[in-house]
Motif scaffolding. Structure first.
Motif, PDB file in Angstrom:
ATOM      1  N   THR A  43      -8.460  -3.037  11.542  1.00 29.50           N
ATOM      2  CA  THR A  43      -8.169  -2.180  10.395  1.00 29.50           C
ATOM      3  C   THR A  43      -9.413  -2.016   9.519  1.00 29.50           C
ATOM      4  O   THR A  43     -10.346  -2.815   9.586  1.00 29.50           O
ATOM      5  CB  THR A  43      -7.028  -2.756   9.527  1.00 29.50           C
ATOM      6  OG1 THR A  43      -7.436  -4.030   8.996  1.00 29.50           O
ATOM      7  CG2 THR A  43      -5.756  -2.928  10.332  1.00 29.50           C
ATOM      8  N   ALA A  44      -9.391  -0.986   8.707  1.00 27.23           N
ATOM      9  CA  ALA A  44     -10.442  -0.743   7.723  1.00 27.23           C
ATOM     10  C   ALA A  44      -9.814  -0.023   6.547  1.00 27.23           C
ATOM     11  O   ALA A  44      -8.701   0.515   6.640  1.00 27.23           O
ATOM     12  CB  ALA A  44     -11.570   0.093   8.318  1.00 27.23           C
ATOM     13  N   ARG A  45     -10.534  -0.020   5.419  1.00 30.58           N
ATOM     14  CA  ARG A  45     -10.029   0.651   4.221  1.00 30.58           C
ATOM     15  C   ARG A  45     -10.896   1.851   3.876  1.00 30.58           C
ATOM     16  O   ARG A  45     -12.110   1.821   4.059  1.00 30.58           O
ATOM     17  CB  ARG A  45     -10.016  -0.317   3.027  1.00 30.58           C
ATOM     18  CG  ARG A  45      -9.050  -1.469   3.167  1.00 30.58           C
ATOM     19  CD  ARG A  45      -9.102  -2.384   1.960  1.00 30.58           C
ATOM     20  NE  ARG A  45     -10.344  -3.151   1.896  1.00 30.58           N
ATOM     21  CZ  ARG A  45     -10.633  -4.027   0.926  1.00 30.58           C
ATOM     22  NH1 ARG A  45      -9.771  -4.230  -0.061  1.00 30.58           N
ATOM     23  NH2 ARG A  45     -11.774  -4.695   0.933  1.00 30.58           N
ATOM     24  N   ILE A  46     -10.233   2.896   3.362  1.00 30.90           N
ATOM     25  CA  ILE A  46     -10.926   4.058   2.831  1.00 30.90           C
ATOM     26  C   ILE A  46     -10.462   4.247   1.392  1.00 30.90           C
ATOM     27  O   ILE A  46      -9.310   4.595   1.144  1.00 30.90           O
ATOM     28  CB  ILE A  46     -10.649   5.332   3.642  1.00 30.90           C
ATOM     29  CG1 ILE A  46     -10.894   5.103   5.129  1.00 30.90           C
ATOM     30  CG2 ILE A  46     -11.506   6.490   3.125  1.00 30.90           C
ATOM     31  CD1 ILE A  46     -10.455   6.269   6.002  1.00 30.90           C
ATOM     32  N   PHE A  47     -11.352   3.989   0.444  1.00 32.47           N
ATOM     33  CA  PHE A  47     -11.031   4.139  -0.971  1.00 32.47           C
ATOM     34  C   PHE A  47     -11.373   5.557  -1.414  1.00 32.47           C
ATOM     35  O   PHE A  47     -12.466   6.066  -1.118  1.00 32.47           O
ATOM     36  CB  PHE A  47     -11.833   3.142  -1.816  1.00 32.47           C
ATOM     37  CG  PHE A  47     -11.368   1.711  -1.677  1.00 32.47           C
ATOM     38  CD1 PHE A  47     -10.454   1.184  -2.578  1.00 32.47           C
ATOM     39  CD2 PHE A  47     -11.845   0.913  -0.652  1.00 32.47           C
ATOM     40  CE1 PHE A  47     -10.031  -0.132  -2.456  1.00 32.47           C
ATOM     41  CE2 PHE A  47     -11.424  -0.399  -0.524  1.00 32.47           C
ATOM     42  CZ  PHE A  47     -10.510  -0.933  -1.430  1.00 32.47           C
TER      43      PHE A  47
END
Length: 465
Positions: free
Chosen positions: A239-243
């Motif tokens: 998983t990864a985050r996109i702010f």
């Protein structure tokens, strides 16, 4: 898991050749799915974890990359790091026949809390100019500088392996991979300085973009893309985050008043850029699910995309899901059996490569795609149908447009219809009150721009002043 965008493409008929199109079920009796792009799969596969590991090690070996550190040494300090990055970009450019413009974008900063004395803050950037729209830009950035516990300590060893040699290595590797291709729009690879001292590198480049009248349609800031084991004990490499920020900070009082009645709080250009990247992950990056985080950055914190947001540009932060605060902004030490410090053994190179692939494919897709449509408007109050209008692109790339819509509580676009090379379309019996809407431009291969929400709130291009 984000919802996969449902797409459809109808064969053109006579009605679609008009400037206005009435969309009905009969028109779309024949539907085709999204056109998969083999060249985007190849770009994702070309990213090398080994090359990324070597680049991170080289950056770590400079000892410290603090903004206030040594600039004359050939082996230590931010000056040496900058020169090495510039040399790497020049090497890549030589291999592609001079396809990159490598330059320093810099300014002298002084009188600041974290930069009290005059210091030259130098960004190293490489521009891969597009063949059709050289002034239309998508930017990938990572920050060069590192720090320890005391933000003003510029002499102690500060390896900054994950924060943020991982991001800079990703930028360099993306340049290696994408420089093998030619695009319609331009791609900017940016290694920014001065982040830890106050986001100065981002401010300098954002102002430069404004001065050069760049049409910036997306900034992908990568800040920590290498750690998979968090302070919470979770290890996760999938998983990864996109702010992404909601309404623009430069929104006027009049624009805010209009938005109150039309919606769009979650449909800024930055939010739809984030949705675009999320869709790329679903389609092209194996074993990666991205989390759309509806916030400018982590709680109360900041990154180098913010200066671009401050000027109204679409910009997001791409990063790991699980952070380890023992390895961020820490002196190198061991206390009570706990190891502190941002050393290279805390970086997972395969994961860094995966997030680099996400960036590279997103950049390529946007640079091959047409520009996001301008002047998108919507109407349909107290009517059974919804009408969207937009300005037709004047480039050589656009062959048509696709309308998207979704329920207002849904994070991703759910429904879409290809409407051809027109500047207006009506969705019959689709009530404006029940959905959010947007328009994307499409090229001959089926590659699309990000979706543009109607009105100022969703526009990718505004008067940036």
């Amino acid at each position: 898991m984000s919802r996969q965008i449902k797409t459809s493409l109808s064969s053109l008929n006579a009605a679609m050749l008009c400037s206005t199109l009435l969309v009905s079920s009969a028109v779309f009796a024949t539907q085709l799915n999204y056109q998969d792009q083999e060249k985007l799969h190849q770009i994702a596969a070309d990213v090398s974890a080994k090359r990324i590991a070597n680049d991170i090690q080289t950056l770590v070996d400079f000892g410290t990359r603090h903004t206030l550190s040594e600039t004359n040494s050939s082996r230590r300090g931010i000056g040496a790091a900058r020169r090495w990055i510039k040399a790497e970009f020049e090497k890549i450019s030589a291999q592609c026949g001079g396809c990159l413009e490598v330059l320093e974008v810099k300014d002298t900063i002084s009188g600041e809390k974290r930069i009290p004395n005059s210091v030259e803050v130098v960004n190293i950037i490489a521009i891969q100019r597009g063949s059709d729209e050289p002034n239309r830009m998508v930017i990938m950035s990572g920050d060069i500088d590192s720090r320890v516990s005391d933000v003003m300590d510029f002499t102690s060893d500060s390896p900054g392996a994950n924060d943020n040699a991982s991001g800079v290595a990703g930028v360099i590797e993306s340049a290696r991979v994408l420089s093998k291709h030619k695009f319609n729009g331009s791609i900017v690879y940016a290694a920014l300085s001065g982040e830890e001292q106050g986001l100065f590198g981002g401010k300098i480049l954002a102002e430069y973009a404004q001065q050069k009248n760049w049409q910036v349609h997306g900034v992908l800031n990568n800040d920590m893309i290498g750690n998979i084991t968090g302070i919470n004990g979770v290890t996760d490499n999938t998983t990864a985050r996109i702010f992404s920020e909601g309404t623009r900070v430069i929104e006027t009082k009049e624009q805010a008043h209009k938005r109150r009645f039309t919606g769009g709080e979650v449909d800024s250009a930055s939010r739809n850029l984030a949705r675009y990247i999320d869709t790329i992950a679903d389609r092209y990056i194996p074993n990666l699910d991205t989390m759309l985080v509806y916030r400018l950055d982590r709680f109360g914190r900041g990154g180098h995309h913010r200066p671009f947001n401050d000027m109204g540009y679409a910009a997001v932060r791409v990063m790991e899901t699980n952070e380890n605060y023992n390895h961020q902004h820490q002196d190198l030490r061991t206390e009570n059996g706990i190891v502190y410090g941002d050393t290279i053994d805390g970086v997972d190179f395969d994961y860094t490569a995966k997030l680099t692939s996400l960036n590279a494919v997103s950049l390529a897709s946007m640079a091959w795609a047409p520009a996001p449509p301008k002047g998108v408007e919507i109407s349909g109050a107290v009517k059974p149908s919804t009408t969207l209008k937009w300005q037709k692109n004047t480039d050589k790339t656009t062959v048509g447009y696709r309308i998207y819509w979704r329920y207002t509580s849904e994070p991703q676009w759910q429904f879409s219809r290809y409407v051809g090379d027109v500047n207006e379309a009506t969705l019959t019996n689709v009530v404006i009150d029940n959905y959010y809407f947007g328009v994307a431009a499409v090229n001959k291969d089926g590659i699309e721009s990000p979706v543009v929400f109607p009105g100022d709130v969703g526009a990718f291009e505004q008067d940036i002043k």
